[in-house]
Design a protein around this motif. Structure first.
Motif, mmCIF file in Angstrom:
data_model
loop_
_atom_site.group_PDB
_atom_site.id
_atom_site.type_symbol
_atom_site.label_atom_id
_atom_site.label_comp_id
_atom_site.label_asym_id
_atom_site.label_seq_id
_atom_site.Cartn_x
_atom_site.Cartn_y
_atom_site.Cartn_z
ATOM 1 N N ILE A 1 7.369 4.396 -6.071
ATOM 2 C CA ILE A 1 6.597 4.499 -4.826
ATOM 3 C C ILE A 1 5.262 3.755 -4.984
ATOM 4 C CG2 ILE A 1 5.456 6.132 -3.284
ATOM 5 C CD1 ILE A 1 7.855 8.024 -3.934
ATOM 6 N N GLY A 2 4.697 3.819 -6.165
ATOM 7 C CA GLY A 2 3.459 3.076 -6.415
ATOM 8 C C GLY A 2 3.672 1.582 -6.255
ATOM 9 N N LEU A 3 4.758 1.115 -6.825
ATOM 10 C CA LEU A 3 5.094 -0.307 -6.725
ATOM 11 C C LEU A 3 5.230 -0.704 -5.265
ATOM 12 C CD1 LEU A 3 5.791 -2.709 -8.492
ATOM 13 C CD2 LEU A 3 8.165 -1.995 -8.442
ATOM 14 N N ASN A 4 5.879 0.153 -4.514
ATOM 15 C CA ASN A 4 6.087 -0.126 -3.104
ATOM 16 C C ASN A 4 4.764 -0.209 -2.351
ATOM 17 O OD1 ASN A 4 6.354 1.265 -0.235
ATOM 18 N ND2 ASN A 4 8.194 0.108 -0.676
ATOM 19 N N LEU A 5 3.866 0.747 -2.616
ATOM 20 C CA LEU A 5 2.606 0.757 -1.884
ATOM 21 C C LEU A 5 1.775 -0.473 -2.226
ATOM 22 C CD1 LEU A 5 1.767 4.548 -2.051
ATOM 23 C CD2 LEU A 5 2.752 3.238 -0.167
ATOM 24 N N MET A 6 1.861 -0.912 -3.495
ATOM 25 C CA MET A 6 1.090 -2.089 -3.873
ATOM 26 C C MET A 6 1.583 -3.331 -3.128
ATOM 27 S SD MET A 6 0.638 -1.431 -7.913
ATOM 28 C CE MET A 6 -0.592 -2.682 -8.203
ATOM 29 N N GLY A 7 2.876 -3.400 -2.923
ATOM 30 C CA GLY A 7 3.410 -4.566 -2.236
ATOM 31 C C GLY A 7 3.174 -4.544 -0.734
ATOM 32 N N SER A 8 2.975 -3.346 -0.198
ATOM 33 C CA SER A 8 2.953 -3.263 1.255
ATOM 34 C C SER A 8 1.701 -3.882 1.866
ATOM 35 C CB SER A 8 3.109 -1.807 1.696
ATOM 36 O OG SER A 8 2.120 -1.040 1.083
ATOM 37 N N SER A 9 0.603 -3.961 1.112
ATOM 38 C CA SER A 9 -0.595 -4.572 1.692
ATOM 39 C C SER A 9 -0.373 -6.066 1.914
ATOM 40 C CB SER A 9 -1.808 -4.331 0.781
ATOM 41 O OG SER A 9 -1.564 -4.927 -0.473
ATOM 42 N N VAL A 10 0.364 -6.687 0.989
ATOM 43 C CA VAL A 10 0.679 -8.107 1.165
ATOM 44 C C VAL A 10 1.546 -8.287 2.409
ATOM 45 C CG1 VAL A 10 1.592 -10.166 0.042
ATOM 46 C CG2 VAL A 10 0.676 -8.313 -1.341
ATOM 47 N N TRP A 11 2.525 -7.409 2.530
ATOM 48 C CA TRP A 11 3.406 -7.467 3.696
ATOM 49 C C TRP A 11 2.599 -7.322 4.987
ATOM 50 C CZ3 TRP A 11 7.966 -8.956 5.237
ATOM 51 C CH2 TRP A 11 8.552 -8.414 6.386
ATOM 52 N N ALA A 12 1.687 -6.354 4.981
ATOM 53 C CA ALA A 12 0.882 -6.113 6.179
ATOM 54 C C ALA A 12 0.096 -7.368 6.548
ATOM 55 C CB ALA A 12 -0.062 -4.935 5.945
ATOM 56 N N SER A 13 -0.492 -8.036 5.562
ATOM 57 C CA SER A 13 -1.301 -9.213 5.868
ATOM 58 C C SER A 13 -0.425 -10.339 6.405
ATOM 59 C CB SER A 13 -2.059 -9.674 4.622
ATOM 60 O OG SER A 13 -1.138 -10.246 3.709
ATOM 61 N N GLN A 14 0.845 -10.358 5.987
ATOM 62 C CA GLN A 14 1.732 -11.416 6.454
ATOM 63 C C GLN A 14 2.263 -11.159 7.860
ATOM 64 O OE1 GLN A 14 2.635 -14.388 4.729
ATOM 65 N NE2 GLN A 14 0.751 -13.582 3.841
ATOM 66 N N ARG A 15 2.578 -9.895 8.125
ATOM 67 C CA ARG A 15 3.394 -9.661 9.305
ATOM 68 C C ARG A 15 2.775 -8.749 10.355
ATOM 69 N NH1 ARG A 15 8.926 -12.083 8.322
ATOM 70 N NH2 ARG A 15 8.281 -13.418 6.629
ATOM 71 N N PHE A 16 1.727 -7.994 10.009
ATOM 72 C CA PHE A 16 1.232 -7.045 11.013
ATOM 73 C C PHE A 16 0.342 -7.735 12.041
ATOM 74 C CE2 PHE A 16 1.612 -2.794 8.507
ATOM 75 C CZ PHE A 16 2.967 -3.011 8.397
ATOM 76 N N ASP A 17 -0.452 -8.716 11.598
ATOM 77 C CA ASP A 17 -1.434 -9.320 12.496
ATOM 78 C C ASP A 17 -0.915 -10.637 13.035
ATOM 79 O OD1 ASP A 17 -3.199 -7.272 11.835
ATOM 80 O OD2 ASP A 17 -3.756 -8.314 9.988
ATOM 81 N N PRO A 18 -1.313 -10.981 14.251
ATOM 82 C CA PRO A 18 -0.925 -12.288 14.779
ATOM 83 C C PRO A 18 -1.748 -13.391 14.126
ATOM 84 C CG PRO A 18 -2.311 -11.138 16.342
ATOM 85 C CD PRO A 18 -2.080 -10.184 15.206
#
Lengths: 268, 576, 247
Positions: free
Chosen positions: A98-115
């Motif tokens: 779960i830690g590994l997942n949370l660390m990766g999710s910020s990168v994902w957010a920067s790629q895909r959450f914002d226009p």
């Protein structure tokens, strides 16, 4: 037999790991801003999973050799398990995964959450069996209308994407078969498909997104190295899937402006 | 149903009632087993053609001639579909589950023998229908085993998308119906027909795994069935469930407004549990075999049960991790990713407990044990690439590359097959009354173990370098050409591995007729199937009704006369 | 963890199959009253009921997935390139309401008659051991033809649904007319197929009464079909409500 298993399992472990560690085949050179983060997360995952891989495989090899049945073997340890060990192990793996997942999710957010940021270069990517077309909205910054009834893939270019010449916004739209991008500027992509699902995959730019008919998917990335990068379709799209490729040319801003101006001039 | 009453009477006479339309779960189990054996050779032959085409694209092959790109795609579609449905679902559950589960719980047969027979013959029809797709005009479909529309929904989208694709969907729908019947039977049997004393927590882990698999199948196959009906309607009745307005080859198709992602959601809602349908029975068999041949109780029996239950439960909530690049909401990707990582936890528990079972045991290296050890190794290797693919951000690079192909082949392909091999070598004596040849078995293990690693491990390197999957040739894209040496290596490995499977088949059929006679309990195992005759009589226990007095894995009990206590042995006072 | 002695009460043990074995059956003796040959019927009935419950779970999953497809398809817009905007297409269907309400009534009544058939056969099978004794007669009881009535009503419902489809076509709504009409045909069609399965089971039960089968066998078929039938009635009310109110 136990020793043979130990040798083979250990050899497979070291052999497989060798090509990972030696990076004989590795991620291609990253030429976009996100590459640094994506590769960082990849390396982190790879180190952690590598440790688990070694620990599990090596102990498997060791255990089957150490506890093979021999004439001298004593009685087995009669045990139905150890709850404390079980709980500790569960918590450890949960924290790891779960830690590994949370660390990766910020990168994902920067790629895909914002226009995309304002000022990004707009490009429309259209996939069809079996080619990619790229459309630049021109000086007015607006894509002209396209219409399915006007699509003619055999004609290529504007006719292939069905550009409607009666729309004033379409007058300055540029459609090409090679994607030109200025370096170090964000690209605002609109990804579309006219027939089946394709996937716009540029390994060196660490970019992939399916092109889905019926959707117009907005994505963004920032190339940061000048060069030519290959596009490979990454979603099975029919018999020509393997040759549905293209080139992204990342050039300097001046070269990009010059190129675009020349295409506009051709249209007049 | 009407035949339950005849269970205790004599076995049916006559070839047809006895071997073709038999109601005996043991015969039906063997029928499933041989169906899967046929299917696996078909599927393996297709993969051999694919591997050869990838490396020698213009080679003219016997039977099929030169393979064209569209034929390559048909091969991969049929390989995937046949392997997933008619091998990985059919053999472990339909085959071994059918044969062993009723005996292991002390039942005379399945709860509904007629339904059981219908379920097998329906599966058989499904297999015939899918093979027919090869022979219709246009050939087999090329849309891959996942069949994403619009490619799979529009006839003009490619060769094979005509009648071939209709047969493909029909076959899957038939298979779904058969699997639902099977699942119903397994669940009812496990809940209702257990012998006296066979509490849930005394069931062998194999029974647990078949039971949980049946529940997964019951909930998952109905969804695939509905998805298939919608696809058939889109193809043949002009509806627009999945297909929006599209233009194929300059022609406007008559659809409007459909959602290609809807199919993906429905398909993967089935598809991910299906992965566990393939692997869970393998986990059960591995647990059983590791405990038996380590002469030790299973380490953490309850933890194993709960781990399988939570894998089954979580398996229904992670389907979106197949769709990170599909255009699905990036926020839901976040949730799917987290849940997917959670599945790693019970999987790690199982691995830990398998190692714990062997720890301080007395390991006997019979062939089933070798395959069980191989299963653990492959499960670890295949499982550890999961946390890469579970992260959407890494899928930007890895999705739809050979990294994925390597991952799922190691874990749901080869590991599951190793489970099937372990089960075959382990239960063969019970099923056929003879022993398989150990030397051939060991040779088969070594070649297969090393060979499968040699095929599937390099796929990870290929995928990291951006090697896309489902490409019939790597010649058109420059960076892919540089990866050809990996393909060449894998093809040679595949040829050797496939060749070594002949050892298995020859051993299987030779031992069936010429192997040394097996005793009732050749492995000194503890579960109920080893208490009855070899092979078991028509009603499994020859009129007796077993009474269970022990847990399933009582090995090495201090103070006991032997190093194992069978489940039906008289209850003795504990020594400690 | 010790497994030598059954720890605690063993609640899940089942027996009940087979007579004349070393262990006497735990259940299956008593209240339903059957002879040696038939001592398995209670177990069989229990198994069949469990089986039908599991089958209902599978059917529920089919309709759950169809419902989710319905909701997703209804809510998801697609990109329209001439206008460069996302548009929804769902469409209207004017359902033949009066006809469908009548069909619903027919199906609900059939559920009642089905229950009548189930109770009647339960009573008969309880009395069967007594009536089978030679010379004993409980009087020629005029039995109400619950089963036949249910079959007729079931077929009537199916015919009514067929009429509803004709009416839909007459009003210009065909399967591909719009997504809404596709779903109307899909839901009613899939439901009708499942109900037809129930009708076939009842016909089979009726046929076994002509053959020389023990009444308990017929009772089991009718009992589980009854549960399935009630579920089908409920399912139809759900489908009807979904198509009428969630469009």
């Amino acid at each position: 037999m136990g020793f043979a298993l130990l040798v083979i399992i250990w050899l497979i472990t070291f052999g497989s790991a060798y090509f990972f560690i030696a990076k004989t085949w590795w991620l291609p050179v990253g030429a976009s801003a996100a590459a640094h983060w994506i590769d960082g997360q990849f390396t982190l995952t790879y180190v952690l999973m590598g440790i688990v891989f070694f620990a599990a495989q090596l102990s498997l090899g060791y255990i089957v050799w150490k506890y093979r049945e021999r004439p001298s073997s004593g009685p087995v340890e009669y045990s139905h398990g150890n709850t404390t060990l079980e709980v500790v192990w569960t918590i450890l793996t949960a924290v790891l995964f779960i830690g590994l997942n949370l660390m990766g999710s910020s990168v994902w957010a920067s790629q895909r959450f914002d226009p995309a940021q304002p000022g990004a270069v707009p490009v429309e990517v259209t996939g069809m069996q079996f080619a990619w077309y790229f459309r630049y909205p021109g000086l007015d910054g607006k894509y002209g209308a396209t219409n399915a009834t006007l699509m003619d893939p055999s004609a290529g270019g504007e006719a292939a994407v069905g550009l409607d010449p009666s729309d004033p916004a379409a007058k300055d739209d540029v459609v090409t078969g090679t994607m030109f991008l200025p370096v170090n500027r964000e690209v605002d992509l609109s990804i579309r498909s006219v027939d089946v699902i394709h996937s716009f995959f540029v390994p060196s730019l660490r970019f992939k997104q399916d092109a889905v008919p019926g959707l117009n998917i907005h994505m963004h990335f920032t190339p940061n190295q000048i060069g030519d990068y290959e596009i490979a379709c990454a979603e099975l799209c029919g018999l020509g899937h393997y040759k549905m490729h293209g080139i992204v040319k990342v050039v300097s801003q001046e070269d990009f402006d010059r190129w675009l101006a020349a295409r506009e001039a051709e249209k007049q | 149903m009407a035949t339950t009453a005849t269970l205790h009477s004599h076995a049916p006479q006559g070839f047809i009632r006895k071997y073709i339309f038999s109601l005996d779960h043991k015969v039906i189990g063997l029928q499933y087993f041989f169906l899967a054996l046929t299917a696996v050779w078909v599927g393996m032959f297709l993969s051999l053609l694919m591997r050869i085409h990838l490396v020698w694209p213009t080679a003219s092959l016997p039977l099929v001639g030169e393979i064209k790109p569209e034929m390559y795609l048909s091969l991969l579609t049929m390989h995937g579909t046949i392997m997933v449905f008619f091998v990985l679902t059919t053999a472990p559950q339909g085959g071994f589950g059918n044969y062993v589960l009723p005996i292991q719980i002390g039942a005379p047969d399945m709860a509904f023998p007629v339904l059981n027979m219908l379920s097998f013959w329906t599966t058989f029809v499904g297999f015939v229908v899918i093979l027919a797709a090869f022979f219709v005009s246009g050939g087999a479909p090329l849309h891959g085993w996942t069949g994403y529309p619009p490619l799979s929904a529009v006839q003009s989208a490619g060769p094979g998308e005509g009648l071939g694709a209709d047969l493909w969907i029909t076959s899957i729908a038939i298979f779904c119906a058969a699997s639902l019947m099977g699942a119903l039977n397994f669940i009812t049997t496990t809940l209702d027909l257990r012998a006296k004393g066979m509490t849930l927590m005394r069931m062998p882990l194999t029974v647990w795994s078949w039971f949980i698999t049946a529940i997964l199948g019951l909930l998952a196959f109905g969804v695939l069935l509905s998805a298939g009906i919608l696809l058939l309607m889109d193809r043949n009745l002009g509806t627009s469930f999945y297909v929006p307005l599209i233009v194929v080859n300059g022609q406007i198709m008559g659809h409007k407004g459909g959602s290609p992602l809807l199919w993906q959601h429905l398909f993967w809602f089935f598809g991910h549990p299906e992965v566990y349908i393939a692997i869970l029975p393998g986990m059960g068999v591995t647990s059983q075999v590791l405990s038996t041949f380590s002469r030790k109780p299973i380490f953490g029996y309850k933890a194993m049960v709960y781990a399988m239950l939570s894998i089954g439960f979580l398996g229904f909530m992670v389907w979106g991790h197949h769709m990170f690049m599909s255009g699905m909401s990036p926020y839901s990707a976040f949730a799917f990713s987290l849940l997917t990582m959670c599945i790693g936890v019970p999987s790690a528990i199982k691995t830990f407990n398998w190692l714990g079972t062997m720890w301080k045991g007395r390991i006997r290296f019979y062939t089933p044990m070798l395959f069980a050890i191989g299963f653990v190794s492959l499960f670890v290797s295949g499982g550890l690439s999961g946390p890469f693919l579970a992260q959407p951000v890494l899928d930007i690079q890895l999705h739809d590359t050979y990294f994925v192909v390597g991952h799922f082949h190691l874990i749901m392909g080869v590991a599951a097959i190793f489970g099937i091999f372990a089960a075959t070598y382990y239960w063969f004596p019970k099923m056929f009354g003879r022993m398989m040849n150990e030397s051939w078995g060991k040779a088969h293990f070594w070649l297969t173990f090393i060979g499968t690693y040699a095929i599937f491990m390099p796929m990870h390197y290929l995928g990291m370098a951006g090697g896309t999957r489902r490409y019939s040739q790597y010649t058109e894209v420059a960076y892919l050409q540089r990866l050809m040496p990996i393909h060449t290596f894998m093809t040679y490995a595949a040829i050797i591995t496939i060749a070594s499977q002949f050892i298995f088949v020859i051993n299987l059929f030779w031992s069936m007729f010429k192997g040394p006679k097996a005793s009732d309990n050749p492995w000194e195992s503890t579960t109920l199937e080893w208490t009855t005759a070899t092979p078991p009589p028509h009603d499994n226990f020859g009129g007796r009704t077993p009474v269970v007095k022990h847990g399933p894995y009582e090995y090495g009990v201090p103070g006991a006369a032997k190093d194992f206590i069978m489940q039906t042995d008289p209850a003795t006072t504990p020594a400690h | 963890m010790a497994t030598f002695i059954p720890s605690g009460p063993v609640t899940h043990e089942q027996l009940g199959h087979g007579g004349g074995v070393t262990e006497p059956p735990v259940r299956g003796g008593g209240d339903e009253g059957q002879g040696d040959e038939g001592s398995d019927y209670v177990g069989r009935l229990r198994r069949a009921r469990l089986g039908v419950a599991v089958a209902i779970a599978a059917v529920v999953m089919i309709f759950v997935s169809l419902t989710s497809a319905y909701i997703v398809r209804q809510g998801l817009p697609t990109f329209d390139s001439p206008s460069s905007s996302y548009v929804r297409d769902w469409g209207e269907v004017s359902l033949p309401l009066a006809l469908l309400i009548m069909n619903t009534a027919v199906l609900l009544i059939s559920s009642v008659t089905m229950e009548g058939a189930r109770r009647s056969i339960t009573r008969q099978s309880a009395l069967a051991p007594v009536t089978s004794i030679p010379g004993v007669s409980l009087g020629e009881e005029r039995r109400f033809p619950w089963l036949g009535l249910t079959v007729v009503l079931g077929i009537g419902f199916l015919a009514g649904q067929f009429l509803a489809w004709s009416e839909l076509r007459r009003r210009g709504f065909f399967i591909p007319t719009n997504p809404n009409s596709s779903f109307v045909y899909l839901f009613t069609g899939v439901h009708a197929v499942h109900l037809a399965g129930g009708v076939l089971a009842l016909l089979w039960a009726g046929m076994t009464s002509l053959l020389d089968k023990p009444i308990e066998s017929r009772r089991i078929v009718i009992d589980v079909t009854a549960w399935y039938w009630h579920f089908m009635a409920l399912l139809w009310v759900y489908v009807f409500a979904l198509l009428e109110f969630a469009r």
